[in-house]
Design a protein around this motif. Structure first.
Motif, mmCIF file in Angstrom:
data_model
loop_
_atom_site.group_PDB
_atom_site.id
_atom_site.type_symbol
_atom_site.label_atom_id
_atom_site.label_comp_id
_atom_site.label_asym_id
_atom_site.label_seq_id
_atom_site.Cartn_x
_atom_site.Cartn_y
_atom_site.Cartn_z
ATOM 1 N N SER A 225 0.816 -1.218 0.000
ATOM 2 C CA SER A 225 0.000 0.000 0.000
ATOM 3 C C SER A 225 0.846 1.264 0.000
ATOM 4 O O SER A 225 0.311 2.370 -0.076
ATOM 5 C CB SER A 225 -0.941 0.013 1.208
ATOM 6 O OG SER A 225 -0.203 -0.106 2.417
ATOM 7 N N PRO A 227 5.213 2.754 -1.052
ATOM 8 C CA PRO A 227 6.442 2.386 -1.762
ATOM 9 C C PRO A 227 7.534 1.861 -0.850
ATOM 10 O O PRO A 227 8.664 2.347 -0.831
ATOM 11 C CB PRO A 227 6.847 3.706 -2.445
ATOM 12 C CG PRO A 227 6.302 4.764 -1.561
ATOM 13 C CD PRO A 227 5.006 4.213 -1.046
ATOM 14 N N ARG A 246 2.158 3.481 -13.221
ATOM 15 C CA ARG A 246 1.808 4.891 -13.010
ATOM 16 C C ARG A 246 2.975 5.731 -12.521
ATOM 17 O O ARG A 246 3.003 6.938 -12.758
ATOM 18 C CB ARG A 246 0.659 4.989 -12.005
ATOM 19 C CG ARG A 246 -0.623 4.304 -12.453
ATOM 20 C CD ARG A 246 -1.777 4.661 -11.543
ATOM 21 N NE ARG A 246 -3.034 4.078 -11.969
ATOM 22 C CZ ARG A 246 -4.210 4.347 -11.408
ATOM 23 N NH1 ARG A 246 -4.281 5.203 -10.392
ATOM 24 N NH2 ARG A 246 -5.319 3.771 -11.848
ATOM 25 N N GLU A 247 3.910 5.085 -11.825
ATOM 26 C CA GLU A 247 4.992 5.862 -11.231
ATOM 27 C C GLU A 247 6.113 4.914 -10.804
ATOM 28 O O GLU A 247 5.863 3.769 -10.428
ATOM 29 C CB GLU A 247 4.452 6.630 -10.015
ATOM 30 C CG GLU A 247 5.473 7.464 -9.273
ATOM 31 C CD GLU A 247 4.899 8.096 -8.010
ATOM 32 O OE1 GLU A 247 5.683 8.671 -7.237
ATOM 33 O OE2 GLU A 247 3.665 8.011 -7.802
ATOM 34 N N SER A 249 9.430 4.698 -8.147
ATOM 35 C CA SER A 249 10.029 5.296 -6.957
ATOM 36 C C SER A 249 11.075 4.332 -6.418
ATOM 37 O O SER A 249 10.757 3.380 -5.702
ATOM 38 C CB SER A 249 8.967 5.579 -5.890
ATOM 39 O OG SER A 249 9.568 6.124 -4.727
ATOM 40 N N ARG A 254 4.489 2.022 -8.855
ATOM 41 C CA ARG A 254 3.083 2.178 -8.471
ATOM 42 C C ARG A 254 2.212 1.650 -9.602
ATOM 43 O O ARG A 254 2.344 2.055 -10.750
ATOM 44 C CB ARG A 254 2.744 3.636 -8.177
ATOM 45 C CG ARG A 254 1.323 3.831 -7.645
ATOM 46 C CD ARG A 254 1.160 5.188 -6.968
ATOM 47 N NE ARG A 254 1.200 6.281 -7.921
ATOM 48 C CZ ARG A 254 0.126 6.809 -8.517
ATOM 49 N NH1 ARG A 254 -1.096 6.309 -8.241
ATOM 50 N NH2 ARG A 254 0.246 7.814 -9.356
ATOM 51 N N GLU A 257 -3.918 3.220 -7.435
ATOM 52 C CA GLU A 257 -4.008 4.399 -6.578
ATOM 53 C C GLU A 257 -3.117 4.277 -5.356
ATOM 54 O O GLU A 257 -2.375 5.182 -5.026
ATOM 55 C CB GLU A 257 -5.470 4.616 -6.149
ATOM 56 C CG GLU A 257 -6.331 5.255 -7.221
ATOM 57 C CD GLU A 257 -5.833 6.626 -7.630
ATOM 58 O OE1 GLU A 257 -5.360 7.374 -6.750
ATOM 59 O OE2 GLU A 257 -5.911 6.952 -8.819
ATOM 60 N N SER A 258 -3.204 3.160 -4.672
ATOM 61 C CA SER A 258 -2.369 2.921 -3.488
ATOM 62 C C SER A 258 -1.779 1.517 -3.556
ATOM 63 O O SER A 258 -1.749 0.786 -2.572
ATOM 64 C CB SER A 258 -3.195 3.084 -2.201
ATOM 65 O OG SER A 258 -3.722 4.383 -2.090
ATOM 66 N N SER A 259 -1.298 1.164 -4.729
ATOM 67 C CA SER A 259 -0.754 -0.177 -4.941
ATOM 68 C C SER A 259 0.653 -0.064 -5.510
ATOM 69 O O SER A 259 0.860 0.574 -6.552
ATOM 70 C CB SER A 259 -1.639 -0.973 -5.907
ATOM 71 O OG SER A 259 -2.930 -1.148 -5.370
ATOM 72 N N TRP A 260 1.594 -0.691 -4.814
ATOM 73 C CA TRP A 260 2.993 -0.649 -5.213
ATOM 74 C C TRP A 260 3.543 -2.074 -5.311
ATOM 75 O O TRP A 260 3.136 -2.942 -4.552
ATOM 76 C CB TRP A 260 3.824 0.158 -4.208
ATOM 77 C CG TRP A 260 3.465 1.608 -4.140
ATOM 78 C CD1 TRP A 260 2.408 2.163 -3.472
ATOM 79 C CD2 TRP A 260 4.154 2.665 -4.779
ATOM 80 N NE1 TRP A 260 2.392 3.519 -3.645
ATOM 81 C CE2 TRP A 260 3.465 3.867 -4.446
ATOM 82 C CE3 TRP A 260 5.292 2.746 -5.580
ATOM 83 C CZ2 TRP A 260 3.888 5.113 -4.897
ATOM 84 C CZ3 TRP A 260 5.714 3.988 -6.028
ATOM 85 C CH2 TRP A 260 5.004 5.158 -5.691
#
Length: 424
Positions: A225, A227, A246-247, A249, A254, A257-260
């Motif tokens: 949830s 990084p 999406r991103e 880091s 990612r 929305e809140s998944s890494w």
């Protein structure tokens, strides 16, 4: 030798000639050279002569009306192509017949027909016949040229366990189910186990879009949830699941929305600029990333398709490496056999029939469909770029040279150059 300029002029002449043969819905009769004997106006198609046993053959096609002009392609067995015109040329005691743009065949090897052109589908390919591939069981198998010889005689060939065949027909004889391979040999089906090719397929990228797709490589990959891998995972993704990137880091990616997820658990294609060999704004080309084991198809700078691959397992410079650099596809084949049977110094031999959608770009190294493993996203091959059958079909349709209906192989021409393939 035909120069590039001469080849280009010949190409344009051939295109104009074949285009003129059909105007609107009116088919014009085949043309001949001035002062030459005319051809039957009722002739509609060209078909290969039958062999001594009366079996149909294939048509060998050349770029021009000469055997020195270069090979253009090969048709499937029993295929007949449209007949557009006739011309005298070297290497043919009769006349050369035009059967398509930059496609000539010699009358020594073919016959004219009043029938309309006929395209026969080859009976063993990856589209709807993935179940046609089988592996010989560990005990090996005997193969026969006919069901009669299977009942009464010694085998015509012995197949080793693990070898692969493409079965295009099955029959029952004396209570036994037999399969006929694409090579015309009959094998008892009890000696074969069905292959289970991967049905994983890549992702089409929308016009103007970016590469935002990745695939899970680990059998089961944790989702977090935040990084960081501290704390309990919030979920799990399974191998070959598609995720949206999406991103980035650090070591995390990612994917919601809140998944890494850990980057090492994913195969993430990367964008790249075209090599200098790609000169037209929307020219199609292929980019293969050895580090990520991914492939991206481009039109100019726009990515249009991305997927997983398995490239050569050897280091650069070795026989089992996929050679880095910029290449061009030099031949495309609907299917071909791959084996190392003739290398007697090897302890283990492999034989794979009808490998689908083959595109050679550096000698015997090419792109092709793979029905014998599911290890995409990892190095695996003897040097070729392994694709799932569905991906191989997509890439085959995307690249040049194109295969007209009825053809099973095509070589590049001045008008249909081989697609650039960059390996990096």
């Amino acid at each position: 030798m035909t120069t590039p300029a001469r080849l280009g002029a010949l190409a344009l002449a051939c295109v104009a000639t074949t285009a003129a043969a059909v105007r609107a819905d009116v088919a014009l009769p085949p043309w001949t050279e001035e002062l030459d004997v005319s051809v039957p106006p009722s002739a509609r198609s060209v078909v290969a002569k039958r062999d001594e046993r009366g079996q149909p053959g294939d048509l060998q096609l050349f770029v021009g009306p000469s055997r020195q002009s270069g090979i253009r392609g090969v048709t499937g067995v029993g295929v007949s192509l449209p007949f557009f015109g006739a011309k005298r040329g070297s290497g043919c005691s009769g006349r050369w017949w035009l059967v398509g743009p930059l496609a000539w065949t010699c009358s020594d090897d073919a016959d004219l027909s009043t029938d309309e052109p006929r395209v026969l589908e080859r009976g063993s390919l990856a589209d709807s016949t993935l179940a046609a591939y089988f592996f010989v069981k560990s005990e090996g198998a005997s193969a026969f040229v006919s069901l009669e010889s299977a009942e009464n005689g010694a085998p015509d060939r012995d197949l080793e366990g693990g070898w692969a065949v493409a079965v295009i027909e099955q029959r029952i004889a004396d209570g036994e189910r037999w399969g006929r391979t694409s090579h015309g040999l009959w094998i008892a089906m009890r000696d074969l186990a069905p292959a289970q090719p991967s049905r994983v397929q890549g992702e089409t990228i929308a016009q103007g879009g970016r590469i935002d797709v990745a695939w899970v490589l680990a059998e089961h990959a944790s989702v977090y949830s935040a990084p960081t891998i501290k704390g309990k995972p919030a979920g799990v993704r399974d191998r070959f699941e598609r995720v949206e990137v999406r991103e980035h880091s650090g070591a995390m990616v990612r994917v919601g929305e809140s998944s890494w997820m850990l980057a090492r658990d994913l195969a993430v294609p990367t964008s790249a600029s075209p090599p200098a060999e790609v000169t037209a704004p929307a020219e199609r080309w292929i980019d293969i990333d050895l580090a990520n084991q991914t492939l991206v198809a481009y039109e100019g700078t726009q990515p249009v398709y991305a997927t997983l691959v398995s490239t050569g397992r050897g280091p650069q410079g070795s026989d089992s490496a996929t050679p880095a650099g910029v290449h061009r596809i030099w031949v495309k084949m609907i299917a071909t056999d791959m084996d190392n049977i003739e290398r007697g110094e090897l302890e283990a031999h492999y034989s794979l029939e009808d490998v689908p959608y083959v595109q050679f770009f550096d000698g015997a190294v090419g792109l092709h469909g793979t029905y014998w493993h599911h290890d995409f996203g990892h190095v695996r091959s003897h040097g070729c770029v392994n694709l799932t059958p569905l991906d191989a079909r997509w890439i085959f349709a995307f690249t040049e040279p194109h295969l007209p209906p009825g053809w099973v192989a095509a070589y590049p021409t001045a008008l249909d150059a081989g697609t650039v393939v960059r390996v990096r």
